[in-house]
Design a protein around this motif. Structure first.
Motif, PDB file in Angstrom:
ATOM      1  N   GLU A 202       3.121 -19.268  15.035  1.00 10.04           N
ATOM      2  CA  GLU A 202       2.971 -20.213  16.130  1.00 10.04           C
ATOM      3  C   GLU A 202       4.367 -20.564  16.628  1.00 10.04           C
ATOM      4  O   GLU A 202       5.158 -21.149  15.889  1.00 10.04           O
ATOM      5  CB  GLU A 202       2.261 -21.495  15.694  1.00 10.04           C
ATOM      6  CG  GLU A 202       0.807 -21.350  15.346  1.00 10.04           C
ATOM      7  CD  GLU A 202       0.191 -22.689  14.977  1.00 10.04           C
ATOM      8  OE1 GLU A 202       0.575 -23.713  15.591  1.00 10.04           O
ATOM      9  OE2 GLU A 202      -0.655 -22.706  14.075  1.00 10.04           O
ATOM     10  N   ALA A 203       4.665 -20.212  17.865  1.00 12.42           N
ATOM     11  CA  ALA A 203       5.980 -20.474  18.448  1.00 12.42           C
ATOM     12  C   ALA A 203       5.821 -21.504  19.553  1.00 12.42           C
ATOM     13  O   ALA A 203       5.087 -21.279  20.520  1.00 12.42           O
ATOM     14  CB  ALA A 203       6.578 -19.186  18.998  1.00 12.42           C
ATOM     15  N   TRP A 204       6.527 -22.617  19.420  1.00 14.05           N
ATOM     16  CA  TRP A 204       6.425 -23.707  20.373  1.00 14.05           C
ATOM     17  C   TRP A 204       7.749 -23.897  21.105  1.00 14.05           C
ATOM     18  O   TRP A 204       8.762 -24.226  20.478  1.00 14.05           O
ATOM     19  CB  TRP A 204       6.057 -25.013  19.666  1.00 14.05           C
ATOM     20  CG  TRP A 204       4.668 -25.053  19.109  1.00 14.05           C
ATOM     21  CD1 TRP A 204       4.260 -24.631  17.871  1.00 14.05           C
ATOM     22  CD2 TRP A 204       3.507 -25.546  19.776  1.00 14.05           C
ATOM     23  NE1 TRP A 204       2.908 -24.832  17.727  1.00 14.05           N
ATOM     24  CE2 TRP A 204       2.411 -25.399  18.869  1.00 14.05           C
ATOM     25  CE3 TRP A 204       3.278 -26.105  21.039  1.00 14.05           C
ATOM     26  CZ2 TRP A 204       1.127 -25.790  19.202  1.00 14.05           C
ATOM     27  CZ3 TRP A 204       1.984 -26.496  21.361  1.00 14.05           C
ATOM     28  CH2 TRP A 204       0.921 -26.340  20.454  1.00 14.05           C
ATOM     29  N   LEU A 205       7.744 -23.684  22.415  1.00 12.35           N
ATOM     30  CA  LEU A 205       8.917 -23.944  23.239  1.00 12.35           C
ATOM     31  C   LEU A 205       8.799 -25.367  23.764  1.00 12.35           C
ATOM     32  O   LEU A 205       7.838 -25.710  24.458  1.00 12.35           O
ATOM     33  CB  LEU A 205       9.004 -22.949  24.390  1.00 12.35           C
ATOM     34  CG  LEU A 205      10.248 -23.060  25.278  1.00 12.35           C
ATOM     35  CD1 LEU A 205      11.518 -22.785  24.473  1.00 12.35           C
ATOM     36  CD2 LEU A 205      10.154 -22.079  26.452  1.00 12.35           C
ATOM     37  N   ILE A 206       9.782 -26.184  23.425  1.00  8.94           N
ATOM     38  CA  ILE A 206       9.733 -27.609  23.735  1.00  8.94           C
ATOM     39  C   ILE A 206      10.509 -27.886  25.021  1.00  8.94           C
ATOM     40  O   ILE A 206      11.658 -27.474  25.163  1.00  8.94           O
ATOM     41  CB  ILE A 206      10.327 -28.441  22.583  1.00  8.94           C
ATOM     42  CG1 ILE A 206       9.659 -28.067  21.258  1.00  8.94           C
ATOM     43  CG2 ILE A 206      10.196 -29.927  22.868  1.00  8.94           C
ATOM     44  CD1 ILE A 206       8.145 -28.169  21.255  1.00  8.94           C
ATOM     45  N   GLY A 207       9.868 -28.580  25.952  1.00  8.21           N
ATOM     46  CA  GLY A 207      10.525 -28.916  27.211  1.00  8.21           C
ATOM     47  C   GLY A 207       9.500 -29.265  28.260  1.00  8.21           C
ATOM     48  O   GLY A 207       8.308 -29.355  27.987  1.00  8.21           O
ATOM     49  N   ARG A 208       9.990 -29.473  29.463  1.00  8.81           N
ATOM     50  CA  ARG A 208       9.091 -29.819  30.551  1.00  8.81           C
ATOM     51  C   ARG A 208       9.479 -29.038  31.793  1.00  8.81           C
ATOM     52  O   ARG A 208      10.583 -28.499  31.879  1.00  8.81           O
ATOM     53  CB  ARG A 208       9.156 -31.325  30.846  1.00  8.81           C
ATOM     54  CG  ARG A 208      10.516 -31.814  31.330  1.00  8.81           C
ATOM     55  CD  ARG A 208      10.505 -33.295  31.630  1.00  8.81           C
ATOM     56  NE  ARG A 208      10.238 -34.078  30.426  1.00  8.81           N
ATOM     57  CZ  ARG A 208      10.055 -35.394  30.438  1.00  8.81           C
ATOM     58  NH1 ARG A 208      10.090 -36.065  31.575  1.00  8.81           N
ATOM     59  NH2 ARG A 208       9.843 -36.047  29.317  1.00  8.81           N
ATOM     60  N   GLY A 209       8.572 -28.963  32.730  1.00 11.84           N
ATOM     61  CA  GLY A 209       8.858 -28.287  33.989  1.00 11.84           C
ATOM     62  C   GLY A 209       8.443 -26.828  33.977  1.00 11.84           C
ATOM     63  O   GLY A 209       7.897 -26.302  33.009  1.00 11.84           O
ATOM     64  N   LYS A 210       8.763 -26.153  35.080  1.00  8.86           N
ATOM     65  CA  LYS A 210       8.324 -24.773  35.268  1.00  8.86           C
ATOM     66  C   LYS A 210       9.120 -23.785  34.421  1.00  8.86           C
ATOM     67  O   LYS A 210       8.608 -22.731  34.044  1.00  8.86           O
ATOM     68  CB  LYS A 210       8.441 -24.397  36.740  1.00  8.86           C
ATOM     69  CG  LYS A 210       7.515 -25.197  37.651  1.00  8.86           C
ATOM     70  CD  LYS A 210       7.668 -24.772  39.100  1.00  8.86           C
ATOM     71  CE  LYS A 210       6.728 -25.563  40.009  1.00  8.86           C
ATOM     72  NZ  LYS A 210       6.881 -25.178  41.441  1.00  8.86           N
TER      73      LYS A 210
END
Length: 233
Positions: A202-210
């Motif tokens: 499970e790989a989670w990229l943390i952040g917001r926006g496009k």
């Protein structure tokens, strides 16, 4: 299908993932202010070093030792390092932990995951932050030590970043989870951690926006905004 007998490990990046703000320069300035305020007169030199790195005149392996030497001096005794690290961790944790990070850590701990921090931050303060957050282990940038055990402003191996972080995480897994099945979760805010993402189920990229959403879609990663996603992902 998930193997119920697999050893579970949740791996978290530090800067802009577990904590909102990057810690390296902040730690140097904070330590100088609390130990030797006269060193703040050296801030133009620190800024110049940062500019040289930003212009790619040299890499992190040269920038970080030079910055440490400038702001902390040529050596850091174990007692001095421990006291600074504990005070710094007490200042940053939990005030700088976004709610989604707290929720994810609580969820992973409740599900029986071992918690591993994997960061490019120097080990002499990363361990204190990990301990304050209740983590089980840390993989961080190593620094050389002299015969008396003092930390020196020189890296012991490469900066724990990118492919080197993945190598160090693999090394830790092989030493601490030998053989058998593993279930790996990894959380990071930056695509430079792609080699470590590749190790995770499970790989989670943390952040917001496009931007994060587009990167995640290309690589098959999940996304979360730790400022707003408080339902433990």
């Amino acid at each position: 299908m998930t193997d119920p007998t697999a050893t579970r490990v949740a791996i978290y990046d530090l800067d802009r993932t577990l904590l909102r703000r990057p810690t390296f320069t902040l730690f140097l300035i904070w330590a100088a202010w609390h130990e030797a305020p006269w060193r703040l007169l050296l801030l133009p030199g620190l800024a110049a070093l940062g500019l040289g790195h930003a212009l790619r005149l040299y890499g992190r392996d040269r920038f970080k030792p030079a910055a440490i030497r400038l702001m902390l001096g040529p050596r850091l005794t174990p007692d001095r390092a421990e006291k600074l690290a504990e005070r710094f961790a007490g200042w940053r944790v939990p005030a700088d932990v976004p709610p989604g990070a707290s929720a994810a850590v609580a969820r992973d701990r409740a599900e029986g995951f071992r918690l591993l921090m994997a960061t490019a931050a120097p080990e002499f303060y990363a361990h204190a932050i990990a301990e304050a957050l209740g983590f089980d282990a840390v993989v961080a940038t190593r620094h050389q030590r002299d015969a008396a055990g003092n930390w020196l402003p020189a890296l012991d191996g490469g900066n724990c970043y990118g492919a080197e972080k993945a190598r160090r995480v693999t090394e830790w897994l092989d030493a601490n989870v030998p053989g058998g099945a593993r279930r790996i979760r990894f959380y990071s805010d930056h695509v430079s951690d792609a080699p470590t993402f590749a190790l995770a189920h499970e790989a989670w990229l943390i952040g917001r926006g496009k931007g994060p959403a587009a990167h995640a879609a290309r690589h098959g990663w999940r996304t979360a905004d730790f400022e707003t996603d408080t339902a433990a992902c």
